[in-house]
Design an enzyme around this catalytic site. Structure first.
Site, short mmCIF file in Angstrom:
data_model
loop_
_atom_site.label_atom_id
_atom_site.label_comp_id
_atom_site.label_asym_id
_atom_site.label_seq_id
_atom_site.Cartn_x
_atom_site.Cartn_y
_atom_site.Cartn_z
N GLU A 151 18.14 -1.26 -48.50
CA GLU A 151 17.24 -0.13 -48.69
C GLU A 151 16.39 -0.30 -49.95
O GLU A 151 15.29 0.24 -50.04
CB GLU A 151 18.04 1.18 -48.76
CG GLU A 151 17.22 2.42 -48.47
CD GLU A 151 18.09 3.64 -48.23
OE1 GLU A 151 18.33 3.97 -47.06
OE2 GLU A 151 18.53 4.26 -49.22
N HIS A 208 37.39 -15.90 -38.12
CA HIS A 208 37.60 -16.00 -36.67
C HIS A 208 36.49 -15.26 -35.91
O HIS A 208 36.67 -14.88 -34.76
CB HIS A 208 38.97 -15.42 -36.31
CG HIS A 208 40.10 -16.13 -36.98
ND1 HIS A 208 40.78 -17.17 -36.39
CD2 HIS A 208 40.64 -15.98 -38.22
CE1 HIS A 208 41.72 -17.61 -37.22
NE2 HIS A 208 41.65 -16.91 -38.33
N LYS A 211 13.03 9.75 -40.33
CA LYS A 211 13.43 11.14 -40.57
C LYS A 211 12.35 12.11 -40.10
O LYS A 211 12.65 13.13 -39.48
CB LYS A 211 13.71 11.36 -42.07
CG LYS A 211 14.91 10.59 -42.61
CD LYS A 211 15.06 10.85 -44.11
CE LYS A 211 16.23 10.09 -44.69
NZ LYS A 211 16.36 10.31 -46.16
#
Length: 450
Positions: free
Chosen positions: A285, A306, A418
């Site tokens: 961000e 893994h 937003k």
């Protein structure tokens, strides 16, 4: 035992940045030092000098008796209002995830998750629950939406006493949550000015949950202040040039210039694995702007040996690595002496020896495949050391942004999503976004069922 964390640079300048001269950024050092001094003097970098620490400490000490009255805490927050608190919870309050835990209980509502919220409202005892609602602006729709529902739940269960169950962490002067706190007499703590969410973990945002669970939250603050102190007392080129955050920032700048577009945060401290997710928000961000930055990739040792390590070792050569270790982790039980001959080499060793061996193996494998790597070694898995780590990574992020000639303290692209979400829900004042949504939804497309 040494109390000093360290950076191991032995295998850092590798691959396409072999031979890179750290002094190549010397002309930028004076510029960065000047900017640092100006920004500190103006009070715009509170995560470094922490001018709020004394007042916060006094207020949090006042709140601790209130917190001890409750068995459950529900934190309403998202992004920077939750990721740091969860990293600390997992690192220093693992008991909640283990058998026979009897409390206290910390629940972090960091998503629009109707199932989990309903489960809490159905099962938690309201009389034993405190709710911490966190939003600097007081207008974070996900958090405020949760607050409306929990406020209604508390009113139904507790009547007028509902106000004794809420702590607001928000702006000191303005915003909806400040109005709520002032109107209803809610307990509250401020989010300091200029302290963005992703830099706020060592304020009331992260430390109220830490105090509730019994962490040494003051040690977190002490550790962070230790890392920032040299820059606060002497924000000059000599001090900045010697600081490990500057070296990390210069390294990352060199990586990006050489086409390393991804930065692995590989934690070989199992309980500290969630620091990788906290760092991912901080880095992405702050630096993902104007086509610049590198993608943070949280990874957990040994789990991801893994899993994603196949891509790290044999995929595109576009990755560098921050590698988190600690030589003083608990070692666990000793392997028994009656194992099959095939496993004789484990006899007399401790279970923790596996983690150390696998960490070394992964570091060497990354090196052999050309991955630039800096080891971050913690002296102990303590709160004080966690404060140091968080402060180092925050300051590194800031300085890397300055070297990229971007503002590492804003997040303009996040705001677009937003605004569009608010428009979708019918909020007033979003005419442009409403029109854009209409065009997006009207686009002719195709669907394929599976």
């Amino acid at each position: 035992m040494s109390n000093s964390a360290f950076l191991n640079w032995t295998h850092a300048r590798h691959g396409r940045i072999s031979g890179t001269d750290p002094a190549s950024l010397t002309p930028r050092l004076g510029e960065a030092a000047n900017l640092l001094g100006l920004e500190l003097a103006a009070g715009r970098l509170p995560f470094i000098d922490m001018p709020y620490a004394d007042g916060m400490t006094a207020r949090l000490q006042e709140l601790e008796p209130l917190l001890r009255r409750f068995e459950h805490m529900v934190v309403l927050g998202i992004g920077g209002s939750a990721l740091g608190a969860r990293a600390l919870q997992k690192a220093f309050f693992p008991a909640q995830d283990r058998p026979a835990h009897t409390g206290p209980w910390l629940w972090i509502a960091d998503n629009v998750d109707a199932d989990s919220l309903e489960a809490w409202l159905q099962s938690l005892p309201a009389e034993k629950t405190v709710v911490v609602v966190i939003s600097k602006s007081g207008g974070t729709i996900e958090t405020i939406g949760q607050y409306f529902l929990i406020r209604d739940w508390l009113r139904t269960a507790r009547g007028d006493a509902w106000t004794n169950h809420v702590i607001a962490v928000t702006d000191e002067r303005s915003g909806f949550l400040r109005e709520e706190a002032d109107t209803h007499g809610l307990a509250s703590m401020p989010v300091p000015d200029h302290l963005g969410g992703r830099y706020s973990v060592l304020s009331a945002v992260g430390l109220i949950p830490a105090a509730f669970t019994g962490m040494d939250w003051q040690a977190l603050v002490r550790g962070a202040k230790t890392v920032g102190a040299p820059l606060c007392s002497s924000p000059d080129a000599a001090t900045l040039g010697a600081h490990p955050a500057w070296h990390l920032a210069a390294w990352n700048h060199a990586l990006m210039q050489a086409g390393y577009s991804q930065l692995i945060f590989f934690s070989y401290m199992p309980l500290w694995a969630h620091f990788g997710f906290w760092f991912a928000q901080l880095w992405a961000e702050s630096l993902g702007k104007e086509g610049k930055g590198s993608m943070p990739l949280p990874a957990v040792g040994v789990t991801d040996q893994h899993s994603t390590q196949q891509m790290f070792l044999d995929g595109p050569r576009d990755k560098a690595c921050l590698f988190l270790t600690c030589s003083s982790l608990p070692q666990g039980r000793t392997f028994p002496g009656d194992m099959p001959p095939k496993w004789d080499f484990l006899r007399g060793r401790r279970f923790g020896d596996l983690l150390e061996a696998e960490a070394l193996g992964t570091r060497m494998a990354l090196h052999k495949t050309g991955t630039p790597l800096v080891e971050i070694g913690m002296a102990q898995p303590s709160e004080e050391q966690a404060g140091r780590l968080m402060a180092l990574l925050e300051i590194t992020t800031l300085l890397t942004g300055w070297l990229l000639d971007i503002n590492p303290l804003d997040q303009p692209a996040v705001e677009l999503g937003k605004r569009l979400a608010n428009a979708r829900l019918g909020a007033p004042g979003y005419d442009t976004e409403t029109a854009d949504l209409g065009a997006f939804l009207a686009a002719q497309g195709s669907r394929q069922e599976f």
